[in-house]
Write an enzyme that holds these catalytic residues in place. Structure first.
Site, PDB file in Angstrom:
ATOM      1  N   ASN A 110       3.312  -3.982 -22.777  1.00  0.00           N
ATOM      2  CA  ASN A 110       2.512  -4.373 -23.937  1.00  0.00           C
ATOM      3  C   ASN A 110       3.300  -5.436 -24.699  1.00  0.00           C
ATOM      4  OD1 ASN A 110       1.007  -4.601 -26.264  1.00  0.00           O
ATOM      5  ND2 ASN A 110       1.736  -2.673 -27.149  1.00  0.00           N
TER       6      ASN A 110
ATOM      7  N   LYS B 123       2.443  -7.135 -27.211  1.00  0.00           N
ATOM      8  CA  LYS B 123       2.098  -7.215 -28.644  1.00  0.00           C
ATOM      9  C   LYS B 123       1.815  -8.687 -29.016  1.00  0.00           C
ATOM     10  CE  LYS B 123       5.171  -3.354 -29.322  1.00  0.00           C
ATOM     11  NZ  LYS B 123       5.380  -2.253 -30.222  1.00  0.00           N
TER      12      LYS B 123
ATOM     13  N   HIS C  95      -3.879   1.791 -29.710  1.00  0.00           N
ATOM     14  CA  HIS C  95      -2.424   1.712 -29.924  1.00  0.00           C
ATOM     15  C   HIS C  95      -2.130   2.061 -31.390  1.00  0.00           C
ATOM     16  CE1 HIS C  95       1.595   0.031 -30.358  1.00  0.00           C
ATOM     17  NE2 HIS C  95       1.694   0.101 -29.041  1.00  0.00           N
TER      18      HIS C  95
ATOM     19  N   GLU D 243      -0.254   0.805 -33.521  1.00  0.00           N
ATOM     20  CA  GLU D 243      -0.240  -0.340 -34.455  1.00  0.00           C
ATOM     21  C   GLU D 243      -1.665  -0.715 -34.858  1.00  0.00           C
ATOM     22  OE1 GLU D 243       2.229  -2.908 -32.069  1.00  0.00           O
ATOM     23  OE2 GLU D 243       3.933  -1.582 -32.427  1.00  0.00           O
TER      24      GLU D 243
ATOM     25  N   GLU E 263       2.429   8.099 -26.975  1.00  0.00           N
ATOM     26  CA  GLU E 263       3.355   7.223 -27.691  1.00  0.00           C
ATOM     27  C   GLU E 263       3.651   7.811 -29.065  1.00  0.00           C
ATOM     28  OE1 GLU E 263       3.356   3.050 -25.859  1.00  0.00           O
ATOM     29  OE2 GLU E 263       2.071   3.033 -27.622  1.00  0.00           O
TER      30      GLU E 263
ATOM     31  N   GLY F  51       9.096   0.848 -31.051  1.00  0.00           N
ATOM     32  CA  GLY F  51       9.796  -0.295 -31.641  1.00  0.00           C
ATOM     33  C   GLY F  51      10.983   0.102 -32.503  1.00  0.00           C
TER      34      GLY F  51
ATOM     35  N   SER G 109      10.120   2.906 -27.057  1.00  0.00           N
ATOM     36  CA  SER G 109      11.508   2.486 -26.828  1.00  0.00           C
ATOM     37  C   SER G 109      12.001   2.785 -25.413  1.00  0.00           C
ATOM     38  CB  SER G 109      12.435   3.106 -27.880  1.00  0.00           C
ATOM     39  OG  SER G 109      12.074   2.646 -29.175  1.00  0.00           O
TER      40      SER G 109
HETATM   41  C1  PEP Z   1       4.406  -0.121 -27.360  1.00  0.00           C
HETATM   42  O1  PEP Z   1       4.196  -1.186 -27.921  1.00  0.00           O
HETATM   43  O2  PEP Z   1       3.472   0.483 -26.844  1.00  0.00           O
HETATM   44  C2  PEP Z   1       5.772   0.393 -27.305  1.00  0.00           C
HETATM   45  C3  PEP Z   1       5.981   1.557 -26.752  1.00  0.00           C
HETATM   46  O3  PEP Z   1       6.775  -0.394 -27.873  1.00  0.00           O
HETATM   47  P1  PEP Z   1       8.357  -0.227 -27.677  1.00  0.00           P
HETATM   48  O4  PEP Z   1       8.609  -0.049 -26.199  1.00  0.00           O
HETATM   49  O5  PEP Z   1       8.927  -1.507 -28.200  1.00  0.00           O
HETATM   50  O6  PEP Z   1       8.774   0.971 -28.446  1.00  0.00           O
END
Ligand code: PEP
Length: 257
Positions: free
Chosen positions: A12, A14, A98, A100, A170, A176, A216
């Protein structure tokens, strides 16, 4: 029965990578991942990059997804993008719900539910994100939150539609932040999600459903997370922006299979 499921690693991106930068990244992925056989690899660039990425990946096994879509097929919705547009642009996947999007763009379980219907009707495969906040985890609410999000997201989604879905667990506190869930914390929630699938759709579909972990994921923690019986892959944010890191995560998955 985890051996029924192939591992899937999805990136992803973003709101990162201009079209030029996106082309550089996927050229590197395409060249360096030609030998991957047992792992499905997906990249989800910003909308503006999709055409360029699709063209570069057209003779590779890496497939393309979008990060969001609107919940109507077409219409006077300035600035939005629909499932038929995403599909026609060459995407096979779309990320839905997601955290976000939920946090900054007011997505709800209801809108997630509507988007899943539109996506599947168009032949797209939704990657549906669910996960608890830090506050909810600390107050022991994780399982309830996951159950509520699952039930809301898949309301009136029948087994045929559900068969197209990939779920991404998630935890919001791990996205992040550099702070991943431990393998045991993630596995516990994945097990709970699989039990919800058994309850709603039966054992066969539950065994076949791919459940990704996201939050992460890095080359250093991929092995322990991806070795868990109910973790079938990863949705990778930050580390998917760097070819070497993303490739290392894909190779970890490939070597586990
Ligand atoms: C994501 O954007 O779905 C995500 C898991 O980000 P990150 O790996 O940066 O934590």
């Amino acid at each position: 029965m985890p051996d029924m499921r192939r591992k899937l690693i999805a990136g992803n991106w973003k709101m990162y990578k201009t079209p030029q930068e996106a082309m550089q990244l996927v050229k590197a992925l395409k060249i360096k991942l030609t030998d991957i056989r047992k792992t499905d690899v997906v990249v989800c660039p910003p909308f503006i990059d999709i055409a360029a990425v699709r063209d570069i990946l057209k003779d590779s096994k890496i497939t393309v997804g979008a990060q969001n879509m609107y919940l109507q097929k077409f219409g006077a919705f300035t600035g939005e993008i629909s499932a038929p547009m995403i599909k026609d642009a060459g995407c096979e996947w779309v990320i839905i719900g997601h955290s976000e999007r939920r946090q900054y763009f007011h997505e709800t379980d209801e809108s997630v539910n509507q988007k899943i219907k539109f996506a599947v009707a168009e032949g797209l495969r939704p990657i549906v994100c669910i996960g608890e906040t830090l506050e909810q985890r600390q107050s022991g609410e994780t399982a309830n939150v996951i159950t509520r999000q699952f039930t809301g997201a898949f309301k009136a989604i029948d087994a045929t539609e559900f068969g197209k879905v990939v779920i991404a667990y998630e935890p919001v506190w791990a996205i992040g932040t550099g702070k991943n869930a431990t393998a045991q914390e993630a596995e516990d929630v994945h097990k709970h999600i699989r039990s919800l699938i058994v309850q709603h759709y039966g054992q066969t579909l539950a065994n076949a459903t791919v459940i990704l972990y996201g939050g992460s994921v890095k080359p250093e923690n991929a092995q322990s997370l991806l070795s868990c019986p109910n973790i079938d892959g990863a949705l990778v944010g930050g580390a998917s922006l760097d070819a070497e890191q993303f490739i290392a995560i894909v190779r970890t998955a490939e070597n586990l299979n």
